[in-house]
Design a protein around this motif. Structure first.
Motif, PDB file in Angstrom:
ATOM      1  N   UNK A   1       0.927  -1.167   0.089  1.00 46.91           N
ATOM      2  CA  UNK A   1       0.035  -0.016   0.005  1.00 46.91           C
ATOM      3  C   UNK A   1       0.893   1.217  -0.109  1.00 46.91           C
ATOM      4  N   UNK A   2       2.252   1.274   0.719  1.00 47.51           N
ATOM      5  CA  UNK A   2       3.137   2.249   0.584  1.00 47.51           C
ATOM      6  C   UNK A   2       3.742   2.555  -0.545  1.00 47.51           C
ATOM      7  N   UNK A   3       3.451   1.847  -1.631  1.00 48.65           N
ATOM      8  CA  UNK A   3       4.344   1.896  -2.961  1.00 48.65           C
ATOM      9  C   UNK A   3       5.183   1.031  -3.273  1.00 48.65           C
ATOM     10  N   UNK A   4       5.474   0.058  -2.294  1.00 49.13           N
ATOM     11  CA  UNK A   4       6.797  -0.897  -2.534  1.00 49.13           C
ATOM     12  C   UNK A   4       6.292  -1.785  -3.733  1.00 49.13           C
ATOM     13  N   UNK A   5       7.255  -2.160  -4.590  1.00 52.10           N
ATOM     14  CA  UNK A   5       7.112  -3.085  -5.550  1.00 52.10           C
ATOM     15  C   UNK A   5       7.622  -4.427  -5.105  1.00 52.10           C
TER      16      UNK A   5
ATOM     17  N   UNK B   1      15.566  -7.616  -1.998  1.00 52.25           N
ATOM     18  CA  UNK B   1      16.059  -7.519  -0.499  1.00 52.25           C
ATOM     19  C   UNK B   1      16.212  -8.760   0.240  1.00 52.25           C
ATOM     20  N   UNK B   2      15.075  -9.581  -0.066  1.00 50.95           N
ATOM     21  CA  UNK B   2      15.019 -10.885   0.642  1.00 50.95           C
ATOM     22  C   UNK B   2      16.010 -11.790   0.315  1.00 50.95           C
TER      23      UNK B   2
ATOM     24  N   UNK C   1      13.739   2.476   2.176  1.00 50.96           N
ATOM     25  CA  UNK C   1      14.788   1.979   1.216  1.00 50.96           C
ATOM     26  C   UNK C   1      14.279   1.221  -0.029  1.00 50.96           C
ATOM     27  N   UNK C   2      13.036   0.386   0.340  1.00 48.65           N
ATOM     28  CA  UNK C   2      12.465  -0.626  -0.553  1.00 48.65           C
ATOM     29  C   UNK C   2      11.879   0.456  -1.519  1.00 48.65           C
TER      30      UNK C   2
END
Length: 342
Positions: A285-289, A296-297, A338-339
């Motif tokens: 919802x915050x815009x992270x793809x 990242x994982x 960062x994401x």
């Protein structure tokens, strides 16, 4: 579902896809009061958004959708798949059958002691040891000298039939363990050994409130669903010896086990439901793809040198348990920012 759960799911997916296996989705919803309606489908949808799919489970649906999935996709109902029951809350008859088999072997007994009772016993001034079950006790969580010398015939059937036994007045059902070492090979941590008589003691298969234990449910389900590899968080590593003992008692096969190091905060504590900002739904919802999260994982696992965006399918060829880091990975406080901004 938070980042830590997604990380473990990613390893499970990569492990099975890299060897051409089949992935099953199982809903472990035994504790009714703590199970939120619709939560399991929401978690499945979140993993599908990341690009993870599965071969069998409770739902049919369009899986592996990218971050470009339309907003309405998140609200569409998913049709449940027919066939085997993938919801543990619907499999009580199978768990009861396993108890009857074990009782017929003389391996079970009823226990009226609560956790508080056992803690009081353990706090007696006789010295203590640190057990693998995470509790410091004088010998084991349930020492053998607390076992009843005899049980009444038909006790298990009465307990299973009497719904009023659920609650604090009821008895739990415990499985006897032997004083012997159980060894196995973990896919990441290598050879592991544990003597249950020295660490956990006789352990619970059905709680005093009538809820089936995690140990019993997953062993029965793994055997009946022909699961040959179990991948889960390292916080469940201590469950493995108990499950192997239970498998031996039931004559069930033992799958391969791989435990994934945890994601922890700056305080060293594992991520949990309180870290709401790190849940997949909140990040989306915050815009992270989705690809940013996967990349990242993969970096925290040691599968990529940098946290660059990636799709799960791009990681299959390079996956190996030997490449995974064994230590917990610390999530920085600003990871969401960062994401979003790469």
């Amino acid at each position: 579902m938070h980042l830590g759960n997604a990380r473990t799911a990613l390893v499970a997916w990569l492990s099975v896809r890299s060897r051409g296996g089949m992935l099953v989705w199982r809903v472990e919803d035994l504790d009714g009061p703590r199970s939120v309606p619709g939560r399991a489908a929401e978690q499945a949808r979140e993993l599908a958004w990341l690009g993870l799919d599965w071969d069998d489970g409770p739902w049919r649906g369009e899986l592996g959708r990218s971050s470009a999935a339309p907003a309405e996709w998140w609200d569409e109902p998913w049709e449940e798949s027919p066939g085997p029951e993938w919801w543990q809350s619907r499999r009580s008859a199978r768990y009861a059958a396993a108890l009857r088999r074990l009782e017929g072997q003389g391996r079970l007994f009823p226990c009226a002691l609560s956790r508080r009772d056992l803690q009081q016993i353990a706090s007696a001034p006789h010295g203590s040891v640190s057990g693998a079950c995470g509790v410091s006790l004088r010998a084991a969580e349930y020492p053998a000298d607390l076992r009843p010398t005899a049980v009444e015939p038909g006790w298990l059937e009465r307990l299973l039939a009497d719904e009023t036994a659920a609650g604090e007045a009821g008895d739990s059902v415990r499985l006897r363990v032997e004083d012997e070492e159980i060894c196995w090979h973990d896919l990441l941590y290598g050879r592991r050994c544990e003597n249950l008589a020295e660490t956990c003691g006789d352990f619970v298969l059905r709680r005093r409130d009538g809820v089936w234990s995690y140990q019993l449910a997953v062993v029965v389900d793994d055997a009946e669903q022909e699961v040959d590899e179990v991948v889960r968080g390292a916080d469940l590593l201590d469950s493995t010896a108990r499950q192997i003992w239970l498998q031996r008692c039931l004559g069930a096969p033992t799958p391969r086990y791989g435990h994934v190091p945890l994601l922890v905060g700056n305080d060293g504590e594992k991520l949990n439901k309180r870290d709401a900002a790190l849940e997949l739904a909140a990040l989306r919802r915050s815009g992270v793809e989705a690809s940013a999260i996967v990349g990242y994982l993969a970096c925290t696992l040691g599968l990529r040198p940098e946290a660059t965006p990636a799709r799960p399918t791009e990681l299959i060829a390079g996956f190996s348990w030997q490449r995974l880091r064994r230590e917990p990975a610390v999530v920085p406080d600003d990871v969401a920012t960062r994401l979003r901004h790469g």
